[in-house]
Structures are given as structure tokens and as C-alpha cells.
Design an enzyme around this catalytic site. Structure first.
Site, PDB file in Angstrom:
ATOM      1  N   ARG A 136      -3.942  -3.532  13.293  1.00  0.00           N
ATOM      2  CA  ARG A 136      -5.217  -2.553  13.227  1.00  0.00           C
ATOM      3  C   ARG A 136      -5.596  -4.275  14.075  1.00  0.00           C
ATOM      4  NH1 ARG A 136      -3.591   0.494   8.876  1.00  0.00           N
ATOM      5  NH2 ARG A 136      -4.375   2.692   9.753  1.00  0.00           N
ATOM      6  N   TYR A 163       1.347  -5.980  13.149  1.00  0.00           N
ATOM      7  CA  TYR A 163       0.510  -5.261  12.787  1.00  0.00           C
ATOM      8  C   TYR A 163      -0.789  -4.477  13.523  1.00  0.00           C
ATOM      9  CZ  TYR A 163      -3.064  -4.078   9.138  1.00  0.00           C
ATOM     10  OH  TYR A 163      -4.340  -3.384   8.186  1.00  0.00           O
ATOM     11  N   GLU A 168      -9.640  -4.354   4.183  1.00  0.00           N
ATOM     12  CA  GLU A 168      -9.242  -2.910   3.283  1.00  0.00           C
ATOM     13  C   GLU A 168      -7.730  -3.377   2.795  1.00  0.00           C
ATOM     14  OE1 GLU A 168     -10.944  -0.132   3.235  1.00  0.00           O
ATOM     15  OE2 GLU A 168     -12.641  -1.289   4.344  1.00  0.00           O
ATOM     16  N   ASP A 173      -6.374  -7.249   6.587  1.00  0.00           N
ATOM     17  CA  ASP A 173      -7.424  -6.784   6.675  1.00  0.00           C
ATOM     18  C   ASP A 173      -8.326  -7.155   5.648  1.00  0.00           C
ATOM     19  OD1 ASP A 173      -6.602  -4.982   6.382  1.00  0.00           O
ATOM     20  OD2 ASP A 173      -6.653  -3.462   8.113  1.00  0.00           O
ATOM     21  N   ASP A 195      -2.053  -5.102   3.102  1.00  0.00           N
ATOM     22  CA  ASP A 195      -2.443  -6.138   4.533  1.00  0.00           C
ATOM     23  C   ASP A 195      -3.280  -6.366   4.285  1.00  0.00           C
ATOM     24  OD1 ASP A 195      -0.809  -4.213   5.592  1.00  0.00           O
ATOM     25  OD2 ASP A 195      -2.672  -1.658   6.261  1.00  0.00           O
ATOM     26  N   HIS A 248      -4.710 -13.662  13.739  1.00  0.00           N
ATOM     27  CA  HIS A 248      -4.224 -12.543  14.271  1.00  0.00           C
ATOM     28  C   HIS A 248      -3.791 -12.275  15.430  1.00  0.00           C
ATOM     29  CE1 HIS A 248      -7.077 -10.197  10.754  1.00  0.00           C
ATOM     30  NE2 HIS A 248      -6.419 -11.377  11.048  1.00  0.00           N
ATOM     31  N   GLU A 302       1.065  -1.695   0.613  1.00  0.00           N
ATOM     32  CA  GLU A 302      -0.093   0.041   0.032  1.00  0.00           C
ATOM     33  C   GLU A 302       1.093   1.525   0.359  1.00  0.00           C
ATOM     34  OE1 GLU A 302      -2.156  -2.348   2.428  1.00  0.00           O
ATOM     35  OE2 GLU A 302      -0.438  -1.857   2.491  1.00  0.00           O
TER      36      GLU A 302
END
Length: 858
Positions: free
Chosen positions: A321, A319, A101, A99, A97, A366, A9
């Protein structure tokens, strides 16, 4: 050699990852999302604009809720670069990432780049060499259910925001917005303020004592009189009435008791000892990191996440989030090694500690937020890389200490309650109590102590030592003091406590908390006073309308179920299209489409949803608060008065409202202009006080002549003669001898000045506008043009607690702003010089620096 393109990203992430991959890898970034639903038809290519008419705001609700996607303007250049790079390689690795998104970005890249080479999905939760090489060696496919969950969330947000916001524009105020998560979060703030408004203060008195043994003095408090408990704050309801059978003491009662106890014998009647054990706090997840940084550093959620993002991209932490508190075996071993090394074997438990998932939807795959790698980088490394006082260094230290402490022994000690009795002269038995705590084995508290939302609450490592006492021991009185108290309304939410509440209710997800709060502040539904979030009257209006006509969408359980439904779509348990259909078209109950129908809108009374009763005036007419286009105001019959923007809603009492209504409004007649025969008015306007000649005639576009008051003038004291003088400005001083063009004296944005054609020169005072002569003006115009000197600051807030630089408030071309000499940030509408603290200014400047840093990286 097979050539591979890796897309992440951000440029910062790409730079770090490229260090770990060989020459056969090209690492590039997408710079965030490359595609989105267009905001309006004009954003579409001209040939495709007809598609917009067949959709609801870019979503085809009649064909499986298919959204229109376009490459955003900011991404077009990068997409062209990625397409060019793709032609040079044999494989494509998508390393966004892990997740929703990130998965959606990967899917959009495939959809737009249309690669003709094999596509691999590469996932990792920390940017270390071992993690990156492992991810490259074991790629997977794109997780389509995860993509669908993100797409469902995006469509829900688009439909809700674009369908409901226009209702607010038409029935409350232009420019307002509603959001699927933003609106319930705003309701939480408004409900707390309503509780504060409804709170009735109750008065009660206590009796504090200082007692002593032969060893030392210690504090105690009166708890009972003749076996009946004495009333304390927790015994009262919001209505100010006692909820329990308690003895309510007045100040005189307490004084009488203390007088009757002066000569009494005090004796210990009970000593209660209990072992004290405190387990370590779990490692951080997103919400708890945001809360703790808010408590310890006064960081806003956005500021915390910006620092964490940079730490992750630089390879310092895992990470950021996540809703899991789980640690991998590698991380557990790294933390245990540091415990043994830094604190000694006595602080290390025999077995590793494990922390399971603690929130709905948390995924064991996670990890918690922790230092990256199998050997954690030292705190000094982050300080050296980012700067010792940087946000990144402070957040890294927090994460490092919390992770290490999570693998340490329990803290142990003893809690102690001592009960003491004495009889007054009139034979009333008074029971006092003193509490203490000692920590015999600090365990994890040696490394880390969690902060508290309540500033008066004791921290976990706080000890209260009492002298040794046994039942039957005599103690003596040193001091007795009657203490008056008032019950307090519930505390307002801070960013930290609001995030905690959202998490408890199941509203939002780790990746959204910071943006939720940022949106609430940006939309001016709340303002910050210190760390407290105070809802505005605008928020009251929006929540009032939504509660009455869109109740489901601000219902906490309903919103939480939507989050759970998105989780089920992500896991493949629920299908996307049927869910969206039920949301929009209804399924046993009205859907969003029916709720925004025109006949429903006709039932919304704008005045009713925007009126908040304050009380009744002496004439029997109601006094109400309203949120107006130009700020909140009070209305009492035909009379209006502005509500100061920094006055919290719970402080707008009937008495304060009557004061505001009684104060001169500024909208008054000063008399008649003898020259024109028109009436002259003094008024309070949006941009300050002014005088006006005559009134606007119906059916004409011509505006009456106006003039702003000088800074030295008062709206309440200005007289007709002064007003008439002001209305002569701009004043023609005379004709310039060179060309006969007029020289004028004017008052402008930067102060008073004289003007001739394109030439202008400043005057020293506003009063000179009336007195400057042609000779004076010609002399000024003959001087060389000079640069405007820097204005002195309007306020000095003090040194920034992060950078140490002095923060001041200045008046700029576009209004007030805060600056530390290097970074400037404009005041928000609800901010004033009086309510902005140095901590708040520090947060705003740090957020601005973070945004600037992100733009530079792009």
C-alpha cells in the site's frame, strides 16, 4: 535475558517474522484492528450504554469529537491472549504496518493493553531478515499525528455515513448508504452513463485502401479531398454534430471517389521519419498494480490486493500500500544485477534510473512495490510456494518483471508517416496516409510491456512495417473499400480505469481503492458486465439526491481537499479538532449538521430525486424510470412496467420503454371464481408469477389466497380454469389409514411433494399435484426416504482461466450461485445467467477463496 513481545496485524506476518528473530522474542498478532467505534448502543457494555445518548453515533461532537471505542467482539479473545503474553516480557515492540491504519492499530494496542514495560515502534517496508533486524535495532515512537489522521478519517466516515444514509432511507429507499469517498466514486460512474445516454450517434464513411510497391502491400486511409480533411470519429461532438471544418462523406460519396480512383496514378508526396523513444514504466505503486492486474489478468482490485498481501506477509514483496514509485539503492542494485545477468550489459543504462514521487501526498520514505530483499527471489520460487497458476505467482511475476524493466534501457526505433496522393477522373485530389513503426532496440520492452485500457489501442512493442518509399515513388492500387462507421459513446469505467480516475482526481488513497469498489458493488450501486462497471438506477437516485442537497460531498475537488487535509493532519501541519468542527458545524458555509436538519429534509421531494425522464408517450404524458424497493421500473401515467435488471441505463431508450410498457404486465383479471364469486388475477411478483383469488380488504390483515405458476406455464397465456386448479393447491389427497391424518399435495421450494405429518416424498412433476391419488401417495410414503439428487447445472460458463476448473451456475436453496466444485459464491442481485462471464465468475470465486484463506489464518 530480556524477553520481548512483538505484535503484528496478521498470523501470517507473525509466522514469517518469527523466523528472523531470536528466542528472546515472542511474536503474536492482533488479527487486525482490536478497537472501533460501536455501531449502536447495544454494542456497548450495559453500564456504558448511557454514553451513546450523549454522542452522535458514538462520537461526542460537543467535546472535541471524542469517539467511544470498544474492543470488538471478534478481538476480545485475542486481546486477553496479548495481555497474558505481555505479563511474561520486559519490552513491547509494535510492528504493525507503517501506514495510517498500522499506526492506529499500534496506538490502540497501547491504549487497551496499558503496558507497564517500555514500548517500541518497529517499522519496515519488507519482511526480510535484514529489514526485520534493522527495524528491531532502530525502533521509534508512535507517530501521533499519523494516528490522528486515521482517527479523523474514521470520525468523518462515521458522521457522514450515519448522518446522510438515513436521509437516503427516508427519501429514496430503505437500506441505502452514503460514504465520504464511496459517493463521489459512484457519481463518476453515473456521470459516465449520463454521457452515454446523452450521446447522439453520428454516421460517417471512410475510404480504406490497400496499396503496394514492388516489395509488398500496405494499408492506407483517405485523409483529405482537395486539401479538406475527411471527417473521422474524433471530429464529432456528443450531440452528433461536427465540431470542426471537415468533409463529411456518405457511403455513396466514398463509392464515387473509389470508382474515380481505380485507374488513377498514386504517388508518394511526403515521407516523414521521426526517431521513436519509449522510457521504461515506473515501478508499481498500489493503484498502477491494481490497474495492470485488471488489464492483464482481469483481476478485480480486491483480488489483486489479497494476492499482494499474502506475498508481502510471506516475504516476497515490499509493502503493497504505497503511492510512491521510488526505489531504494539496494533495490536498484538488485534490479540492475538481474538486467545484466538475464538480458546482458547492452540492456543496462550507464546510470541507475530514479523515479520520484508521482502523486499528491506520496512520501519518499515509502518505496514502490517491488520484490523484497537485496537479491530478488526468482519468479519460480513464488510459483513453487503458492502454485504455478495461483494469483500470488501471477502477481509476483508482474511485480518482478516491472521492477527489473524499470532499470533497463529505453526502447528505440523509428516512426514513419507516408502521404500519398491521386486524382480522380473528375480532378479531385485525394490524400491518403499510412503510418508505421519499427523498433530497432527493444530495451526494457524485452522484459515488460504495459497493458492498455482500450482493447483496440496498440501496445508499446507493436510494430507496423512499411516498405521503403521515397518522395515521388509510384505505388499501385490493390483494393479500395468504402467503410461505414458510427461514433461511439465514451467507454464505461472498468475497475482499472476507475482507480486511475480516482487517483487523477485525488479521491481516496492506495489503501482504499479496493474497498471503495467492493462497497459500490456490494451496495448494488453498480454491477459488472465483463469488466465494465455499469451503474444501476439505484445509483442514479442516490447521486441525484446528493448532488441537489449535499453537493459538496459529491464534489470531486471538495473530496480531494479532504484527502489533502488528512495528509496535512498526518504531517502535523493541521489540527484534528478544528478541522472536524468546521466539517460538522460549519465555517463560513453550512456544515454537515445543518444539512441534515429536519427543515432541509422537508424540502427533498422523494418523487423528484427518484424520477429520470425517458421521453413522452403518444398521449403526451411523460415516461420516467424509477428505482423501486423491488427493482427499477417505468411509469407512464397509471401504467408501470419492470425494467429488466440486466438492461443498462443507456439502452433504456424511448422505443425500448414503450415496448416494455406495451408488454403484458401480468397484473390482469382472468375472470370470476364460480365458487366464491371473487375475481381471479394473474400477477408478476417479486418471487415470480402467481395467481390470486380476490383482493385484500381495507382494514384487514388477512391476505388473499395465492398460488405460484408452474414452470411450464406462461403468465401471458394462463386461463381461468388453470388458475382455479392452481388455487386448489395445497390439495388434500385423502386420509392416511394409520391415523386418519390428511395427506396433502404441495408445491415447495424444492419442487412438488406429498406430505403426511412429518413425512414427505417428492413428486416427479408439478402436474402430478392435480392427479396424484391416495393410493399413489401411500405407495410413495411407504418407500424409504431418499437423498435429493444433485440438480444439473443451469449454465456451464467454461474453465476458470486461473485454476482450470469448470465453472457452472446452479440453483440452490437460497438462489443462484456459481461454483467450480470446490468454492461456491451466491449471485448478487444485479447478476444474471445472461450477463455473468467466466472471467467475472473467476474473480468472484477468487475473492471468496481469499476471504476463506484469511479466516483460516486467523
Amino acid at each position: 535475558m530480556t524477553k520481548k513481545l512483538v505484535i503484528v496485524e496478521s498470523p501470517a506476518k507473525a509466522k514469517t517474522i518469527s523466523r528472523f528473530l531470536g528466542d528472546d522474542f515472542i511474536v503474536e498478532s492482533s488479527i487486525g484492528h482490536i478497537r472501533d467505534i460501536p455501531a449502536r448502543a447495544a454494542d456497548l457494555p450495559e453500564k456504558k450504554r448511557g454514553l451513546w445518548k450523549s454522542t452522535r453515533f458514538g462520537v461526542d461532537v460537543d467535546n472535541d469529537f471524542t469517539p467511544i471505542y470498544i474492543v470488538t467482539d471478534s478481538s476480545k479473545k485475542q486481546v486477553r491472549l496479548l495481555k497474558a503474553k505481555l505479563k511474561l516480557v520486559d519490552e513491547l515492540y509494535l510492528a504493525t504496518d507503517e501506514d495510517r491504519e498500522g499506526e492506529a492499530i499500534a496506538w490502540h494496542l497501547v491504549e487497551e493493553l496499558k503496558p507497564k514495560v517500555p514500548v517500541r515502534r518497529m517499522v519496515f517496508h519488507e519482511i526480510t531478515e535484514a529489514a526485520i533486524l534493522e527495524a528491531a535495532a532502530n525502533p521509534r515512537e508512535i507517530d501521533l499525528p499519523l494516528v490522528q489522521a486515521q482517527e479523523t478519517r474514521r470520525i468523518l466516515d462515521r458522521l457522514f455515513g450515519y448522518e446522510v444514509s438515513p436521509v437516503l432511507w427516508r427519501r429514496v429507499q430503505k437500506g441505502l448508504s452514503a460514504g465520504r469517498v464511496q459517493s463521489p466514486a459512484t457519481r463518476i460512474l453515473v456521470e459516465r452513463e449520463r454521457e452515454r445516454i446523452a450521446h447522439v450517434r453520428a454516421e460517417y464513411t471512410g475510404l480504406k485502401a490497400v496499396l503496394a510497391t514492388d516489395e509488398t502491400e500496405f494499408p492506407a486511409a483517405l485523409k483529405t479531398v482537395d486539401g479538406v480533411r475527411v471527417a473521422e470519429g474524433a471530429d464529432f461532438g456528443a450531440d452528433g454534430e461536427l465540431r470542426r471544418d471537415r468533409l463529411l462523406l456518405t457511403n455513396q460519396d466514398a463509392v464515387d471517389l473509389s470508382t474515380g480512383l481505380v485507374e488513377s496514378e498514386f504517388a508518394v508526396v511526403d515521407v516523414e521519419r521521426k526517431p521513436y523513444t519509449r522510457r521504461p514504466y515506473p515501478p508499481f505503486r498500489t493503484s498502477t498494480l491494481q490497474q495492470e492486474a485488471g488489464r492483464k489478468f482481469r483481476f478485480g482490485a480486491g483480488r489483486t490486493m489479497s494476492a499482494a498481501q499474502r506475498l508481502y506477509e510471506a516475504g516476497y514483496i515490499s509493502y503493497m500500500r504505497t503511492d510512491s514509485t521510488n526505489l531504494s539503492s539496494t533495490a536498484v542494485q538488485a534490479a540492475r544485477s538481474l538486467v545484466a545477468e538475464r538480458y546482458g550489459p547492452s540492456f543496462l543504462p550507464a546510470k541507475p534510473r530514479s523515479y520520484g514521487k508521482q502523486t499528491k501526498g506520496a512520501q519518499e520514505a515509502h518505496e514502490a512495490i517491488r520484490p523484497a530483499g537485496d537479491r530478488f527471489q526468482d519468479i519460480s520460487a513464488a510459483a513453487a510456494n503458492f502454485g504455478a497458476s495461483s494469483d500470488e505467482a501471477r502477481v509476483y511475476e508482474l511485480i518482478w518483471m516491472r521492477t527489473v524493466a524499470s532499470q533497463m534501457n529505453d526502447a528505440k526505433g523509428e516512426s514513419l508517416i507516408v502521404r500519398i496522393e491521386a486524382d480522380t477522373l473528375d480532378a479531385r485530389t485525394c490524400g491518403f496516409q499510412s503510418s508505421g513503426r519499427t523498433i530497432t532496440s527493444p530495451g526494457f520492452l524485452r522484459a515488460y510491456v504495459e497493458g492498455r485500457d482500450d482493447p483496440d489501442a496498440a501496445l508499446d512493442d507493436q510494430e507496423t512495417h512499411l516498405p521503403h518509399m521515397d518522395e515521388g515513388d509510384a505505388v499501385r492500387v490493390v483494393e479500395l473499400d468504402a467503410t461505414d462507421h458510427e461514433t461511439k459513446p465514451p467507454a464505461r469505467y472498468t475497475e482499472a480505469s476507475l482507480i486511475k480516475r480516482l487517483e487523477e482526481l485525488g479521491i481516496g488513497r492506495p489503501s482504499t481503492y479496493a474497498s471503495i469498489i467492493a462497497t459500490i458493488l456490494d451496495r448494488e450501486y453498480a454491477r459488472k458486465q465483463g469488466t465494465a462497471l455499469i451503474p444501476t438506477w439505484r445509483a442514479f437516485s442516490v447521486v441525484s439526491l446528493l448532488e441537489q442537497f449535499f453537493s459538496d460531498y459529491v464534489d470531486y475537488d471538495f473530496t480531494a481537499r479532504m484527502e489533502a487535509d488528512l495528509d496535512r493532519i498526518a504531517s502535523g501541519e493541521q489540527e484534528m479538532v478544528p478541522y472536524l468542527d468546521a466539517f460538522y458545524n460549519g465555517n463560513g458555509s453550512p456544515g454537515l449538521k445543518a444539512l441534515v436538519a429536519e427543515d432541509v429534509l422537508d424540502r427533498i421531494d422523494p418523487k423528484a430525486v427518484n424520477s429520470f425522464p425517458i421521453g413522452v408517450g403518444e398521449d403526451g404524458q411523460p415516461i420516467v424510470a424509477r428505482a423501486g424497493q423491488y427493482g427499477p421500473y417505468l411509469q407512464h401515467g397509471e401504467r408501470r412496467a419492470s425494467i429488466p435488471p440486466d438492461l443498462p441505463p443507456d439502452e433504456l431508450t424511448l422505443e425500448r420503454s414503450l415496448e416494455l410498457l406495451a408488454a403484458p404486465s401480468g397484473d390482469r383479471s382472468l375472470g370470476t371464481d364460480p365458487g366464491s364469486g371473487l375475481e381471479v388475477f394473474a400477477k408478476a411478483g417479486r418471487f415470480g408469477p402467481y395467481v390470486q383469488l380476490g383482493e385484500r380488504d381495507a382494514g384487514t390483515k388477512e391476505k388473499p389466497k395465492t398460488a405460484s405458476l408452474f414452470k411450464t406455464m406462461s403468465l401471458d397465456e394462463i386461463e381461468l380454469e388453470e388458475a382455479l386448479n392452481l388455487l386448489t393447491i395445497p390439495r388434500v389427497v385423502g386420509a392416511h389409514p394409520d391415523d386418519g391424518a390428511p395427506i396433502e399435495a404441495l408445491n415447495g421450494r424444492y419442487g412438488p411433494y406429498v406430505k403426511w405429518g412429518r413425512e414427505s416424498r417428492s413428486l416427479e412433476t408439478e402436474e402430478q399435484l392435480f392427479t396424484v391419488t391416495l393410493e399413489d401417495a401411500l405407495a410413495l410414503l411407504a418407500q424409504p426416504r431418499q437423498r435429493r439428487g444433485a440438480k444439473p447445472p443451469l449454465a456451464e460458463l467454461g474453465p476458470d482461466p486461473v485454476t482450470g476448473r469448470e465453472i457452472v451456475v446452479k440453483d440452490g436453496r437460497f438462489g443462484l450461485y456459481m461454483t467450480d466444485g470446490e468454492t461456491n459464491v451466491s449471485f448478487r442481485k444485479a447478476e444474471t445467467i445472461e450477463n455473468v462471464t467466466v472471467e467475472h465468475a473467476s474473480d468472484r470465486l477468487a475473492e471468496k477463496r481469499a476471504k476463506g484463506s484469511a479466516r483460516k489464518k486467523k
